[in-house]
Design an enzyme around this catalytic site. Structure first.
Site, PDB file in Angstrom:
ATOM      1  CE1 TYR A  37      38.664  47.123  39.557  1.00 12.41           C
ATOM      2  CE2 TYR A  37      39.729  47.418  37.432  1.00 12.41           C
ATOM      3  CZ  TYR A  37      39.453  46.638  38.536  1.00 12.41           C
ATOM      4  OH  TYR A  37      39.961  45.372  38.605  1.00 12.41           O
TER       5      TYR A  37
ATOM      6  CG  HIS B 235      39.039  41.602  42.742  1.00 12.91           C
ATOM      7  ND1 HIS B 235      38.371  42.769  42.476  1.00 12.91           N
ATOM      8  CD2 HIS B 235      39.950  41.477  41.743  1.00 12.91           C
ATOM      9  CE1 HIS B 235      38.879  43.330  41.380  1.00 12.91           C
ATOM     10  NE2 HIS B 235      39.840  42.563  40.915  1.00 12.91           N
TER      11      HIS B 235
HETATM   12  C1  FMN Z   1      44.024  37.800  36.220  1.00 20.13           C
HETATM   13  C2  FMN Z   1      42.801  38.421  36.812  1.00 20.13           C
HETATM   14  C3  FMN Z   1      42.484  39.728  36.480  1.00 20.13           C
HETATM   15  C4  FMN Z   1      41.312  40.306  36.984  1.00 20.13           C
HETATM   16  N1  FMN Z   1      40.954  41.573  36.579  1.00 20.13           N
HETATM   17  C5  FMN Z   1      39.791  42.106  37.001  1.00 20.13           C
HETATM   18  C6  FMN Z   1      39.349  43.355  36.498  1.00 20.13           C
HETATM   19  O1  FMN Z   1      39.994  43.974  35.651  1.00 20.13           O
HETATM   20  N2  FMN Z   1      38.169  43.850  36.981  1.00 20.13           N
HETATM   21  C7  FMN Z   1      37.413  43.176  37.909  1.00 20.13           C
HETATM   22  O2  FMN Z   1      36.350  43.654  38.311  1.00 20.13           O
HETATM   23  N3  FMN Z   1      37.801  41.971  38.369  1.00 20.13           N
HETATM   24  C8  FMN Z   1      38.956  41.421  37.933  1.00 20.13           C
HETATM   25  N4  FMN Z   1      39.322  40.175  38.372  1.00 20.13           N
HETATM   26  C9  FMN Z   1      38.426  39.434  39.280  1.00 20.13           C
HETATM   27  C10 FMN Z   1      37.430  38.591  38.494  1.00 20.13           C
HETATM   28  O3  FMN Z   1      36.478  39.395  37.838  1.00 20.13           O
HETATM   29  C11 FMN Z   1      36.664  37.622  39.414  1.00 20.13           C
HETATM   30  O4  FMN Z   1      36.061  38.344  40.452  1.00 20.13           O
HETATM   31  C12 FMN Z   1      37.574  36.552  40.009  1.00 20.13           C
HETATM   32  O5  FMN Z   1      38.474  36.081  39.036  1.00 20.13           O
HETATM   33  C13 FMN Z   1      36.731  35.400  40.534  1.00 20.13           C
HETATM   34  O6  FMN Z   1      37.525  34.455  41.175  1.00 20.13           O
HETATM   35  P1  FMN Z   1      37.989  33.083  40.466  1.00 20.13           P
HETATM   36  O7  FMN Z   1      39.000  33.491  39.437  1.00 20.13           O
HETATM   37  O8  FMN Z   1      38.607  32.315  41.584  1.00 20.13           O
HETATM   38  O9  FMN Z   1      36.798  32.439  39.879  1.00 20.13           O
HETATM   39  C14 FMN Z   1      40.491  39.578  37.871  1.00 20.13           C
HETATM   40  C15 FMN Z   1      40.813  38.257  38.183  1.00 20.13           C
HETATM   41  C16 FMN Z   1      41.946  37.680  37.661  1.00 20.13           C
HETATM   42  C17 FMN Z   1      42.249  36.245  37.996  1.00 20.13           C
END
Ligand code: FMN
Length: 381
Positions: free
Chosen positions: A129, A275
């Site tokens: 980040y 996200h």
């Molecule tokens: C529980 C959770 C935690 C996440 N943490 C991060 C993170 O630490 N950094 C980040 O760039 N994206 C994070 N994301 C977003 C994911 O990288 C990704 O963009 C997203 O899960 C895609 O959508 P989908 O779960 O519907 O496939 C997170 C998503 C979830 C579900």
């Protein structure tokens, strides 16, 4: 029994996890419109069935940032993965490596980068980040280099954290959160045994290594809140180039103008992503945002996409809409929570099988042959 990647693992994860963790994974921002649209828009895209084209030879192999992938899929960065299964980042990374696809470690992982990288025989991706604490970022980049990370994923759609109301309902945050979490843990003994007891330390490994002392869950929320930087701009990314000469991918692009700016900046790739509907509710689903972005920058950098992908058919749809490759978020997390490394391995096998069926029946012999022509135009785009 797990038959479908899209629904069975989610149900199994819900049974196993304390509700505060299940809903943290499953939920999105505000009223969760974008979260739902990510899934529905993608699933609603009509694939164009073709037949009698001798599809006996199929190749799913993909080249990305000088790496060969068995299929155009990577695991997305997901914070706190070590809370969903014992040392969850290590288990997920092993599953990904065994299936020939990249694993992306989140900044806010439970296991530190030094625990995950040596556990696999394939280079890892690392997500960072943009944070106020530049000392932490510099330190994280140095450590990523030291353990042989190949690709850096820079997440830029979190200058402020989106409000996730489900977390307050579930006990992840809100009044009496720690007591509620404790009660939920003791009533979910499989999780309490596997992760609660044997998955320790429950720590933000990358951050505690930097700070030199452990950080708990409460610290996580506080540290994140204090460190997100709403003042960030493209200029702030420039200094990263001094510290990182490998491939750099910008995650969280949803608009063609921003995609063009990423090309100007010299990014090697972008991730079209909202996200997973966890930031600004009401923005376009990735599936709807992707075609215009592909029209704007296809061929100038690598286009990855995530948000809403639950099946191998969805992978094919995203590629037909203009992505070179995709990332799986919740899809792999549900499988990990349900059945650890074996669950993620099985999920990747299911995704691959589903992709094969979709490719045979749309007449695409290789990933390069999946195109807008693989969709029914008036319905699909
Ligand atoms: C529980 C959770 C935690 C996440 N943490 C991060 C993170 O630490 N950094 C980040 O760039 N994206 C994070 N994301 C977003 C994911 O990288 C990704 O963009 C997203 O899960 C895609 O959508 P989908 O779960 O519907 O496939 C997170 C998503 C979830 C579900």
């Amino acid at each position: 029994m797990i038959i479908s990647a899209s629904t069975d693992y989610r149900a199994a994860a819900q049974r196993k996890l304390p509700p505060f963790l299940f809903h943290y994974i499953d939920g999105g921002a505000y009223a969760e419109y974008t979260l739902r649209r990510n899934v529905e828009d993608l699933a609603g895209i009509a694939l164009r069935q073709r037949v009698l084209k001798n599809m006996s030879e199929l190749s799913l192999e993909t080249k990305l940032f000088n790496e060969t992938l068995s299929m155009p899929v990577a695991l997305a960065p997901v914070g706190l993965t070590g809370m969903y299964a014992r040392r969850g980042e290590v288990q997920a990374a092993r599953a990904a490596a065994s299936k020939g696809v990249p694993f992306t470690l989140s900044t806010v992982s439970v296991c530190p980068i030094e625990e995950v990288a040596p556990a696999i025989d394939r280079p890892m991706w690392f997500q960072l980040y943009v944070l106020k604490d530049r000392g932490f970022m510099k330190n994280a980049l140095e450590r990523a280099k030291a353990v042989g990370v190949t690709t850096l994923v820079f997440t830029v759609d979190m200058p402020v954290p989106g409000a996730r109301y489900r977390d307050a309902h579930s006990g992840m945050s809100g009044p009496n959160a720690s007591v509620r979490r404790m009660l939920q843990a003791v009533t979910h003994p499989a999780w309490a045994w596997d992760v609660g007891l044997f998955g320790r330390p429950h720590d933000l490994g990358n951050i505690s290594t930097y700070r030199g002392h452990p950080t708990g869950l409460e610290d996580y929320i506080g540290w994140l809140g204090a460190n997100f930087d709403p003042s960030i701009s493209w200029k702030d990314l420039e200094w990263i180039r001094e510290f990182w000469d490998g491939p750099m991918v910008i995650k969280g692009i949803l608009d063609p103008e921003d995609a063009r700016d990423a090309v100007k900046f010299g990014a090697d790739g972008i991730i079209v992503s909202n996200h997973g509907g966890r930031q600004l509710d009401g923005v376009l689903s990735s599936a709807r945002a992707l075609p215009a972005i592909a029209d704007a920058v296809k061929g100038e950098l690598t286009i990855l996409a995530d948000s809403g992908i639950r099946t191998g058919l969805d992978v094919v749809r995203m590629i037909a809409l203009g992505a070179d490759s995709v990332l799986l978020g919740r899809a792999f997390v549900y499988a990990l929570a349900a059945d650890g490394e074996a669950g993620v391995r099985n999920l990747l096998e299911l995704i691959e099988k589903e992709m094969r069926v979709a490719m045979v029946l749309t007449g695409a012999k290789s990933i390069g042959e999946i195109s807008a022509d693989s969709l029914v135009r008036e319905l699909g785009r």
